[in-house]
Design a protein around this motif. Sequence first.
Motif, mmCIF file in Angstrom:
data_model
loop_
_atom_site.group_PDB
_atom_site.id
_atom_site.type_symbol
_atom_site.label_atom_id
_atom_site.label_comp_id
_atom_site.label_asym_id
_atom_site.label_seq_id
_atom_site.Cartn_x
_atom_site.Cartn_y
_atom_site.Cartn_z
ATOM 1 N N ILE A 32 0.856 -1.180 0.000
ATOM 2 C CA ILE A 32 0.000 0.000 0.000
ATOM 3 C C ILE A 32 0.895 1.233 0.000
ATOM 4 O O ILE A 32 1.816 1.332 0.824
ATOM 5 N N PHE A 33 0.650 2.140 -0.933
ATOM 6 C CA PHE A 33 1.341 3.432 -0.900
ATOM 7 C C PHE A 33 0.368 4.444 -0.296
ATOM 8 O O PHE A 33 -0.793 4.494 -0.718
ATOM 9 N N PRO A 34 0.812 5.240 0.671
ATOM 10 C CA PRO A 34 -0.109 6.209 1.263
ATOM 11 C C PRO A 34 -0.524 7.262 0.233
ATOM 12 O O PRO A 34 0.299 7.687 -0.581
ATOM 13 N N ASP A 90 -5.436 5.605 0.124
ATOM 14 C CA ASP A 90 -4.237 4.793 -0.063
ATOM 15 C C ASP A 90 -4.310 4.065 -1.411
ATOM 16 O O ASP A 90 -5.394 3.730 -1.877
ATOM 17 N N VAL A 91 -3.126 3.832 -2.005
ATOM 18 C CA VAL A 91 -3.084 3.087 -3.279
ATOM 19 C C VAL A 91 -2.687 1.644 -2.964
ATOM 20 O O VAL A 91 -1.603 1.392 -2.442
ATOM 21 N N TYR A 92 -3.562 0.701 -3.292
ATOM 22 C CA TYR A 92 -3.232 -0.719 -3.171
ATOM 23 C C TYR A 92 -2.533 -1.124 -4.472
ATOM 24 O O TYR A 92 -3.162 -1.621 -5.396
ATOM 25 N N ALA A 93 -1.216 -0.888 -4.534
ATOM 26 C CA ALA A 93 -0.484 -1.187 -5.776
ATOM 27 C C ALA A 93 -0.450 -2.687 -6.028
ATOM 28 O O ALA A 93 -0.469 -3.148 -7.172
ATOM 29 N N VAL A 94 -0.374 -3.465 -4.941
ATOM 30 C CA VAL A 94 -0.395 -4.926 -5.014
ATOM 31 C C VAL A 94 -1.308 -5.394 -3.885
ATOM 32 O O VAL A 94 -1.074 -5.079 -2.724
ATOM 33 N N GLY A 129 0.019 -6.604 -17.785
ATOM 34 C CA GLY A 129 -1.169 -5.824 -17.454
ATOM 35 C C GLY A 129 -0.992 -4.397 -17.910
ATOM 36 O O GLY A 129 0.119 -3.967 -18.237
ATOM 37 N N PRO A 130 -2.089 -3.625 -17.907
ATOM 38 C CA PRO A 130 -1.998 -2.242 -18.373
ATOM 39 C C PRO A 130 -1.200 -1.372 -17.402
ATOM 40 O O PRO A 130 -0.945 -1.776 -16.260
ATOM 41 N N SER A 131 -0.843 -0.196 -17.851
ATOM 42 C CA SER A 131 -0.056 0.733 -17.043
ATOM 43 C C SER A 131 -0.719 0.964 -15.675
ATOM 44 O O SER A 131 -1.931 1.130 -15.596
ATOM 45 N N GLY A 132 0.073 0.918 -14.623
ATOM 46 C CA GLY A 132 -0.425 1.203 -13.279
ATOM 47 C C GLY A 132 -1.027 0.002 -12.584
ATOM 48 O O GLY A 132 -1.545 0.115 -11.469
ATOM 49 N N CYS A 133 -0.945 -1.201 -13.187
ATOM 50 C CA CYS A 133 -1.599 -2.365 -12.566
ATOM 51 C C CYS A 133 -0.763 -2.967 -11.438
ATOM 52 O O CYS A 133 -1.237 -3.830 -10.708
ATOM 53 N N GLY A 134 0.492 -2.523 -11.293
ATOM 54 C CA GLY A 134 1.310 -3.015 -10.179
ATOM 55 C C GLY A 134 2.434 -3.949 -10.582
ATOM 56 O O GLY A 134 3.040 -4.598 -9.720
ATOM 57 N N LYS A 135 2.764 -3.995 -11.861
ATOM 58 C CA LYS A 135 3.813 -4.918 -12.334
ATOM 59 C C LYS A 135 5.175 -4.570 -11.740
ATOM 60 O O LYS A 135 5.844 -5.420 -11.156
ATOM 61 N N SER A 136 5.573 -3.296 -11.890
ATOM 62 C CA SER A 136 6.905 -2.900 -11.401
ATOM 63 C C SER A 136 6.962 -3.015 -9.885
ATOM 64 O O SER A 136 7.993 -3.410 -9.332
ATOM 65 N N THR A 137 5.863 -2.681 -9.216
ATOM 66 C CA THR A 137 5.844 -2.813 -7.754
ATOM 67 C C THR A 137 6.081 -4.272 -7.364
ATOM 68 O O THR A 137 6.876 -4.561 -6.465
ATOM 69 N N THR A 138 5.428 -5.200 -8.057
ATOM 70 C CA THR A 138 5.616 -6.630 -7.761
ATOM 71 C C THR A 138 7.074 -7.023 -7.949
ATOM 72 O O THR A 138 7.667 -7.700 -7.101
ATOM 73 N N ASP A 163 12.514 -5.760 -16.172
ATOM 74 C CA ASP A 163 11.405 -4.798 -16.146
ATOM 75 C C ASP A 163 11.314 -4.082 -17.487
ATOM 76 O O ASP A 163 12.130 -3.213 -17.782
ATOM 77 N N GLU A 164 10.346 -4.458 -18.298
ATOM 78 C CA GLU A 164 10.140 -3.880 -19.641
ATOM 79 C C GLU A 164 11.466 -3.788 -20.400
ATOM 80 O O GLU A 164 11.830 -2.716 -20.890
ATOM 81 N N PRO A 165 12.207 -4.891 -20.531
ATOM 82 C CA PRO A 165 13.555 -4.795 -21.092
ATOM 83 C C PRO A 165 13.590 -4.453 -22.583
ATOM 84 O O PRO A 165 14.640 -4.121 -23.111
HETATM 85 P P1 ATP Z 1 3.693 0.901 -15.763
HETATM 86 O O1 ATP Z 1 3.464 -0.156 -16.795
HETATM 87 O O2 ATP Z 1 3.102 2.218 -16.135
HETATM 88 O O3 ATP Z 1 5.122 0.999 -15.313
HETATM 89 P P2 ATP Z 1 3.001 -0.731 -13.472
HETATM 90 O O4 ATP Z 1 2.006 -1.779 -13.773
HETATM 91 O O5 ATP Z 1 4.426 -1.126 -13.384
HETATM 92 O O6 ATP Z 1 2.830 0.472 -14.470
HETATM 93 P P3 ATP Z 1 3.371 0.305 -10.801
HETATM 94 O O7 ATP Z 1 4.510 1.210 -11.175
HETATM 95 O O8 ATP Z 1 3.697 -0.927 -10.059
HETATM 96 O O9 ATP Z 1 2.529 -0.075 -12.093
HETATM 97 O O10 ATP Z 1 2.308 1.167 -9.971
HETATM 98 C C1 ATP Z 1 1.136 0.601 -9.415
HETATM 99 C C2 ATP Z 1 0.327 1.686 -8.720
HETATM 100 O O11 ATP Z 1 1.045 2.146 -7.586
HETATM 101 C C3 ATP Z 1 0.068 2.915 -9.581
HETATM 102 O O12 ATP Z 1 -1.217 3.379 -9.276
HETATM 103 C C4 ATP Z 1 1.123 3.883 -9.128
HETATM 104 O O13 ATP Z 1 0.671 5.226 -9.288
HETATM 105 C C5 ATP Z 1 1.264 3.542 -7.656
HETATM 106 N N1 ATP Z 1 2.634 3.805 -7.161
HETATM 107 C C6 ATP Z 1 3.783 3.214 -7.584
HETATM 108 N N2 ATP Z 1 4.844 3.660 -6.878
HETATM 109 C C7 ATP Z 1 4.349 4.559 -5.968
HETATM 110 C C8 ATP Z 1 4.940 5.354 -4.936
HETATM 111 N N3 ATP Z 1 6.241 5.319 -4.693
HETATM 112 N N4 ATP Z 1 4.104 6.146 -4.210
HETATM 113 C C9 ATP Z 1 2.777 6.182 -4.449
HETATM 114 N N5 ATP Z 1 2.165 5.430 -5.395
HETATM 115 C C10 ATP Z 1 2.936 4.643 -6.147
#
Ligand code: ATP
Length: 374
Positions: free
Chosen positions: A11-13, A22-26, A43-52, A169-171
Amino acid sequence: MQVRLEHVTKIFPGRDRKNPKDVYAVDDFNFDIPDGKLIGLLGPSGCGKSTTLNLICGLLKPTSGHIWFGDDDVTELPPEARGVGLVFQNYALYPHLTVRQNVIFPLQNLRGDQKLTKEVMNARAEEAARLVQIDGLMDRKPSELSGGQQQRVAIARALVKTPKVLLLDEPLSNLDARLRLQTREEIRRIQTETQVTTIFVTHDQEEAMSISDLIVVMKDGAVHQIGRPQDVYDDPANLFVARFLGTPPINVFKGSVKNGLLHIGDTPVLQVRMPDGETYVGVRPEGFELMTEGSDPLPEGVCPLECELTAVEVTGRDTSIVSSHPDCLAPSIRSIMDSEAASRVSGSKVRFRLKPAKVRVFDRNTESRIYDGK
Ligand code: ATP
């Protein structure tokens, strides 16, 4: 090395004053990445791939849950203690160093009983370079390489420490179309040769499907489906997954089931064994059969789907018939036929018979799949 995510949440605040949610990134991820496999996070942009990916490599700590590498709980370990190799979209090579020096760099930082002699470091760098086929370029600077070659150097640099897990990551994002194709095949070859468990992040479904053993389809911080690419394509769990996979995409219509007949609008298009209700009907582009005079008769109660013809596109290998229908969610329907089909189209309308195996039906409210063509 098997990687296991156990109730992992990040969770990102919320920082936005107007919307401090709060953002539930994962959100509560539970899945196993089998040893020695290549898995695509898709998944589409913002779905949480990079966070995972960042959670798996240790650049981020989960808000809750655990990450396991084999029998070891690595949740609290820093990245350098996890034995992971990382490759990002921007190759992040040191411009003033040669290829050899770039590849050797991670080994030079090893300390204590991990410290290596110069000879061993050189041998390891040569081996990694051979694996990614840049061994002829070792004395060049990054600026003297193509984008694809630079990405190979980045992969060699990630492999030189013989990681337990390779994270990409998106190499391929910075490469042109031809190089993307070539480099993705290279990644598959390298992974097959090294058998290193590899996690590959991409928003490009074709890329993920073409090289992954398993794909994880994600949206808004939630896992929607995990499976072999062909299985997920054939048996999508819901409308989102069905629409996300496939080029051209699945054609989606508003439909319903009445008395054992699946309807698109008012047209009964297929006999089905399902309860009555409102649905979405998904038809893959290869699921349409052109009906002309002399076509086999349709089953009892079934009528052809009549569409307004927009265009016939001949590619040589096959024919795309572009048409429209008032109950299709998109402005145009794309159906793919054999190359002879163009000669069978005439007039302003086309009539299709639907192939049951290529039709998927989804509940109109939940969007879950309720019919799989069988
Ligand atoms: P993309 O394909 O655009 O890189 P993604 O699937 O990798 O997207 P993430 O970068 O994991 O997505 O982000 C997931 C969600 O978490 C998004 O809503 C993003 O705005 C949010 N997020 C990511 N990092 C942070 C952070 N440091 N602080 C707050 N929110 C964040």
